[in-house]
Design a protein around this motif. Structure first.
Motif, mmCIF file in Angstrom:
data_model
loop_
_atom_site.group_PDB
_atom_site.id
_atom_site.type_symbol
_atom_site.label_atom_id
_atom_site.label_comp_id
_atom_site.label_asym_id
_atom_site.label_seq_id
_atom_site.Cartn_x
_atom_site.Cartn_y
_atom_site.Cartn_z
ATOM 1 N N TYR A 43 0.805 -1.221 0.000
ATOM 2 C CA TYR A 43 0.000 0.000 0.000
ATOM 3 C C TYR A 43 0.837 1.270 0.000
ATOM 4 O O TYR A 43 0.402 2.325 -0.453
ATOM 5 C CB TYR A 43 -0.908 -0.014 1.242
ATOM 6 C CG TYR A 43 -1.787 1.190 1.350
ATOM 7 C CD1 TYR A 43 -2.980 1.259 0.636
ATOM 8 C CD2 TYR A 43 -1.415 2.274 2.137
ATOM 9 C CE1 TYR A 43 -3.791 2.373 0.721
ATOM 10 C CE2 TYR A 43 -2.230 3.396 2.228
ATOM 11 C CZ TYR A 43 -3.408 3.436 1.521
ATOM 12 O OH TYR A 43 -4.199 4.539 1.611
ATOM 13 N N PHE A 44 2.050 1.196 0.534
ATOM 14 C CA PHE A 44 2.803 2.419 0.820
ATOM 15 C C PHE A 44 3.554 2.981 -0.379
ATOM 16 O O PHE A 44 4.008 2.224 -1.234
ATOM 17 C CB PHE A 44 3.794 2.153 1.954
ATOM 18 C CG PHE A 44 3.106 1.896 3.263
ATOM 19 C CD1 PHE A 44 2.516 2.938 3.958
ATOM 20 C CD2 PHE A 44 3.021 0.613 3.771
ATOM 21 C CE1 PHE A 44 1.852 2.710 5.148
ATOM 22 C CE2 PHE A 44 2.361 0.375 4.968
ATOM 23 C CZ PHE A 44 1.777 1.421 5.658
ATOM 24 N N PRO A 45 3.704 4.317 -0.424
ATOM 25 C CA PRO A 45 4.535 4.923 -1.475
ATOM 26 C C PRO A 45 5.898 4.250 -1.462
ATOM 27 O O PRO A 45 6.479 4.031 -0.401
ATOM 28 C CB PRO A 45 4.657 6.383 -1.032
ATOM 29 C CG PRO A 45 3.495 6.626 -0.144
ATOM 30 C CD PRO A 45 3.179 5.318 0.504
ATOM 31 N N GLN A 46 6.377 3.891 -2.657
ATOM 32 C CA GLN A 46 7.564 3.052 -2.693
ATOM 33 C C GLN A 46 8.843 3.794 -3.061
ATOM 34 O O GLN A 46 9.932 3.260 -2.930
ATOM 35 C CB GLN A 46 7.314 1.882 -3.650
ATOM 36 C CG GLN A 46 6.280 0.919 -3.070
ATOM 37 C CD GLN A 46 5.647 0.006 -4.096
ATOM 38 O OE1 GLN A 46 6.304 -0.418 -5.027
ATOM 39 N NE2 GLN A 46 4.362 -0.292 -3.920
ATOM 40 N N GLN A 47 8.673 5.025 -3.551
ATOM 41 C CA GLN A 47 9.878 5.726 -3.982
ATOM 42 C C GLN A 47 10.746 6.075 -2.770
ATOM 43 O O GLN A 47 10.237 6.441 -1.723
ATOM 44 C CB GLN A 47 9.551 6.986 -4.795
ATOM 45 C CG GLN A 47 8.775 8.057 -4.052
ATOM 46 C CD GLN A 47 7.281 7.770 -4.018
ATOM 47 O OE1 GLN A 47 6.851 6.625 -4.048
ATOM 48 N NE2 GLN A 47 6.483 8.823 -3.927
ATOM 49 N N ARG A 48 12.063 5.901 -2.942
ATOM 50 C CA ARG A 48 13.001 6.279 -1.892
ATOM 51 C C ARG A 48 14.029 7.198 -2.528
ATOM 52 O O ARG A 48 14.429 7.008 -3.667
ATOM 53 C CB ARG A 48 13.779 5.074 -1.368
ATOM 54 C CG ARG A 48 12.949 3.905 -0.914
ATOM 55 C CD ARG A 48 13.883 2.699 -0.869
ATOM 56 N NE ARG A 48 13.203 1.467 -0.557
ATOM 57 C CZ ARG A 48 13.318 0.839 0.608
ATOM 58 N NH1 ARG A 48 14.086 1.336 1.543
ATOM 59 N NH2 ARG A 48 12.685 -0.298 0.819
ATOM 60 N N GLU A 49 14.464 8.143 -1.738
ATOM 61 C CA GLU A 49 15.482 9.041 -2.267
ATOM 62 C C GLU A 49 16.854 8.368 -2.212
ATOM 63 O O GLU A 49 17.705 8.538 -3.069
ATOM 64 C CB GLU A 49 15.488 10.328 -1.440
ATOM 65 C CG GLU A 49 15.972 11.535 -2.213
ATOM 66 C CD GLU A 49 15.880 12.794 -1.350
ATOM 67 O OE1 GLU A 49 16.596 13.753 -1.673
ATOM 68 O OE2 GLU A 49 15.120 12.799 -0.364
#
Lengths: 172, 172
Positions: free
Chosen positions: B103-109
């Motif tokens: 469910y969670f936003p998957q982009q990581r910096e």
């Protein structure tokens, strides 16, 4: 360790309060805007488990409610604290009562006047000036409250979250 | 609303970190010392319930563990953040993974490097000086972790606690 029990109101109200606290509240950086249910009290590390258990019982006894936050007032001449008035709903009184009976330290410095602090440690002149200006404004916030938080205080005075307690029989 | 998911380490370690953060971390007043599991992400008000439900599921999948916090390092040259290293225990990696999937936003910096920030936004000279001095000291903290917290950010940048999640099958 120093503990405290608070309600954090909605983000909208916290943002509004912080706009004022930034200028008038020396505790601005130590804790977000809050309604204190039980002021700072001492507890030993090995008491934490019992305290959490007791808080869970307290939370279960009080159903979620609507809190009404209104115009600005002050504790002057007792002290120079300026605050948003919080309506004494039965659930707030019940929570405060339960948190000062049974297992919990019962001494209170003052009678329970629910409030949301927006200014403190002001000089008498500044207090009179700020209070005079803010009293002329209309504030009115109504919002649901379905939880409270147990916090502990760090050495520098800042507060950290320990645990959330959901109100009502189905809360936790 | 901006949300974040963090672990607050023990009071002892928070006090120790704050002794340094006070001087070196521009975010000192915005949030107590923490280990970020999921960096700030946007969520709508009506998504909160689902997010809380998902976080409860994540917490239930990971058993309580011991975290080891050690010597000082830096993300230089990527940025001038100085931090206490946090050991990559399987549970930390698992938590981070679960909070960036489904469910969670998957982009990581950045790749996940567990850490506890003690300095940021330092000039290059100050960064080199502070890092040089702190690197020569020995730090070692081991402590149990049995919970994480969902926080939300206020307009002024400060973070407020929304809810606690206990790790493990018996946690919540």
């Amino acid at each position: 360790m120093k503990l405290g029990v608070v309600i954090f109101p909605s983000k909208t109200l916290q943002d509004r309060a912080n706009g004022l606290r930034k200028r008038y509240d020396t505790h601005y950086a130590l804790i977000p805007p809050h309604i204190t249910l039980k002021a700072a009290f001492e507890a030993k590390d090995d008491e934490m488990e019992t305290i959490v258990e007791q808080l869970r019982k307290v939370a279960a006894q009080v159903e979620p409610f609507t809190v009404t936050v209104g115009n600005v007032s002050s504790f002057y001449p007792v002290n120079n604290v300026i605050y948003f008035k919080v309506e004494k709903t039965p659930q707030l009184l019940q929570l405060n009562e339960l948190l000062h009976s049974g297992y919990f330290p019962q001494q209170r410095e003052y009678a329970f006047v629910p409030h949301l602090t927006i200014g403190q440690n002001l000089s008498n002149d500044e207090h009179a000036d700020v209070l005079g200006r803010l009293r002329m404004k209309e504030y009115h916030f109504e919002q649901p409250v379905d939880r409270f938080h147990l916090l502990y205080q760090l050495e520098d005075g800042a507060w950290t979250a320990y645990e959330t307690f959901k109100l009502g029989k189905d809360g936790n």
